[in-house]
Each structure stands twice: as structure tokens, then as C-alpha cells.
Design an enzyme around this catalytic site. Structure first.
Site, PDB file in Angstrom:
ATOM      1  N   PRO A  46     -11.335 -23.163 -16.044  1.00 22.96           N
ATOM      2  CA  PRO A  46     -11.909 -23.617 -14.771  1.00 22.96           C
ATOM      3  C   PRO A  46     -10.905 -23.470 -13.627  1.00 22.96           C
ATOM      4  O   PRO A  46     -10.460 -24.451 -13.021  1.00 22.96           O
ATOM      5  CB  PRO A  46     -12.241 -25.084 -15.053  1.00 22.96           C
ATOM      6  N   LYS A  47     -10.567 -22.236 -13.301  1.00 26.38           N
ATOM      7  CA  LYS A  47      -9.491 -21.959 -12.353  1.00 26.38           C
ATOM      8  C   LYS A  47     -10.012 -21.743 -10.933  1.00 26.38           C
ATOM      9  O   LYS A  47     -11.031 -21.084 -10.725  1.00 26.38           O
ATOM     10  CB  LYS A  47      -8.705 -20.719 -12.792  1.00 26.38           C
ATOM     11  N   LYS A  48      -9.267 -22.300  -9.961  1.00 23.29           N
ATOM     12  CA  LYS A  48      -9.514 -22.080  -8.539  1.00 23.29           C
ATOM     13  C   LYS A  48      -8.192 -21.722  -7.855  1.00 23.29           C
ATOM     14  O   LYS A  48      -7.107 -22.105  -8.325  1.00 23.29           O
ATOM     15  CB  LYS A  48     -10.086 -23.337  -7.875  1.00 23.29           C
ATOM     16  N   GLU A  97       0.792 -23.517 -11.631  1.00 21.40           N
ATOM     17  CA  GLU A  97      -0.557 -24.029 -11.898  1.00 21.40           C
ATOM     18  C   GLU A  97      -0.518 -25.552 -11.909  1.00 21.40           C
ATOM     19  O   GLU A  97       0.519 -26.157 -12.182  1.00 21.40           O
ATOM     20  CB  GLU A  97      -1.012 -23.494 -13.253  1.00 21.40           C
ATOM     21  N   ARG A 106     -10.810 -16.980 -16.181  1.00 23.24           N
ATOM     22  CA  ARG A 106     -12.241 -17.266 -16.084  1.00 23.24           C
ATOM     23  C   ARG A 106     -13.068 -16.303 -16.935  1.00 23.24           C
ATOM     24  O   ARG A 106     -13.996 -16.710 -17.636  1.00 23.24           O
ATOM     25  CB  ARG A 106     -12.680 -17.196 -14.621  1.00 23.24           C
TER      26      ARG A 106
END
EC number: 4.1.1.4
Length: 245
Positions: A115-117, A77, A109
Site C-alpha cells: 500500500p505505497k504512496k 520509507e 504495488r
């Protein structure tokens, strides 16, 4: 399937094969490279949500390697956290996170509001250098480097910072697109076993990208760096502010 069974078994989607398991979420040999840098205060003021208050004009850019995590597997990450204060007490606001594994994206999420992408972060040792990179698709958006284990850090302040609260802005829309959940969430790490902490010279480069805008908080000066190895548990969160109430 009757309504009572749905209520009893509902945890996450899909109902009959959730994208992530229930916790507790334990991480073993979680490895961080954290580069703290000074940025533009005006840029920070635009993104840190009330009632949080800025603690300084700095950002912590993190590369995190997680080779052994309960239910989430083996992944990496990268992202930005911002030192803040909530009701006068220190913590950090998690601004952006990019990772390469679906279960922690979905779980992060849906449960907490991380706020993960999806992206391609890497943290590895290149000869004598700890190297972190973040690619969004084929495009490089961040590169961090640090001298490998040059100096040992005092464990007490490192542990103290790891026990500080973390804050998230959880947003989930209604089926008509209007806001259904808009909350400030607080969570902690617990049962922390610090195995090592080091510092050394560091550098950080951020590159503009429309969909991974880490460079919107530009690097003005690198002020600190740390390399940390620890075991810990990611606790569930609590809502401290409801923006729709």
C-alpha cells in the site's frame, strides 16, 4: 511486435522500459526505527482484513532507510504495520507505506500489493537522537524520536520477528473499474544478516491528514522501540486468500 514476443517479454510497464527490474531484491544496510504503540482496538478492527486476526491492540510505526537496494536504489520509507495472526501463527499486516522513490512504489504495488504512496520520509541522526519524519507534500504527518543506541537488544528475538510472515491486501481494478484482483498476499524476508539492534527511550507524534491518515490509529501509549541495521532479501509473495473466488 507480435503477440508471442509480447508474452515472452512482458514483465512490467512500460513494456520496452519497465519501471523496475526483476529481482531478487537485496537490501544492504537497511536501517529501521520501529516505535511500537498502543492504539484503539476498535480502530484496528475496522481495517485489518479477514481472515487475519488481531494479535493485540498495538501498531508498529516504522521509519526505514534503504541506501543500497537492488534495482530500487537509495530511498526512505515510513508507515504502519499491525501484529496479527493467520491460522494461529504470528505475522504482521502492512497497513500503510509512504516513500520517496518511484520504482519501489510501482514494483511494490504491482508485484506484491504494497500500500505505497509518494511522500517525503526521512530517517537521520540529530546529535544524540535518532529522528524520523514523514511529510506529505509540505505537511508534517509523523515525527518519531529515539535515544541513539542506548541499549543493545538480544539478536535472537529480533531475528525471529524479522522472519515472521508479512501480509498485504493486493487490489488491482479491471479496465472498467470493477475489481480484477483482490487478494491477501503473504511474503517473507530471507537471507537476513543482522548487524545491530538497539533500544532506548522513544516518542511518536501523528498528525491528522486527509490523504495520509496515519493518525486514524492514534497513539495512546508508546510501549517499545527498536533501532535495527541489517541486510536482507525481499522474497516474492504467495496468495493465501482470494476475495473474489
Amino acid at each position: 511486435m507480435d503477440a508471442a514476443t509480447i508474452r515472452e517479454t512482458a514483465f512490467a510497464m512500460p513494456l520496452t522500459s519497465p519501471g523496475f527490474p526483476k529481482g531478487p531484491y537485496r537490501f544492504v544496510n537497511r536501517e529501521y526505527m520501529i516505535i511500537t504503540y498502543r492504539t484503539d482496538r476498535a480502530a484496528l478492527e475496522k481495517i485489518v482484513p479477514e481472515p487475519l486476526e488481531l494479535a493485540d491492540d498495538v501498531v508498529k510505526y516504522e521509519f526505514i532507510r534503504m541506501p543500497d537496494s537492488t534495482g530500487f536504489g537509495d530511498y526512505t520509507e515510513s508507515g504502519q504495520v499491525i501484529p496479527v495472526r493467520y491460522k494461529g501463527k504470528p505475522g504482521v499486516y502492512v497497513h500503510s507505506m509512504f516513500l520517496n522513490d518511484h520504482p519501489p512504489i510501482a514494483g511494490g504495488r504491482e508485484i506484491w500489493g504494497f500500500p505505497k504512496k509518494l511522500a517525503r520520509p526521512v530517517l537521520e541522526v540529530e546529535i544524540d537522537t535518532l529522528v524520523g519524519t514523514l511529510d506529505y507534500g509540505r505537511i508534517r504527518v509523523a515525527t518519531g524520536t529515539m535515544g541513539y543506541k542506548h541499549h543493545t537488544l538480544d539478536h535472537d528475538p529480533v531475528l525471529s520477528s524479522m522472519h515472521e510472515p508479512n501480509f498485504l491486501l493486493k487490489i488491482i481494478p479491471h479496465v472498467d473499474g470493477s475489481p480484477r484482483i483482490c487478494e491477501l498476499v503473504r511474503y517473507h524476508m530471507s537471507d537476513i544478516v543482522l548487524k545491530g539492534a538497539w533500544t532506548g527511550p522513544a516518542a511518536l507524534a501523528l498528525y491528522p491528514h486527509a490523504l495520509a491518515p496515519v493518525a486514524d490509529l492514534p497513539v495512546r501509549e508508546v510501549v517499545a522501540a527498536s533501532h535495527i541495521l541489517a541486510d536482507m532479501t525481499l522474497d516474492l509473495g504467495e496468495v493465501v486468500h482470494d476475495y473474489l473466488a
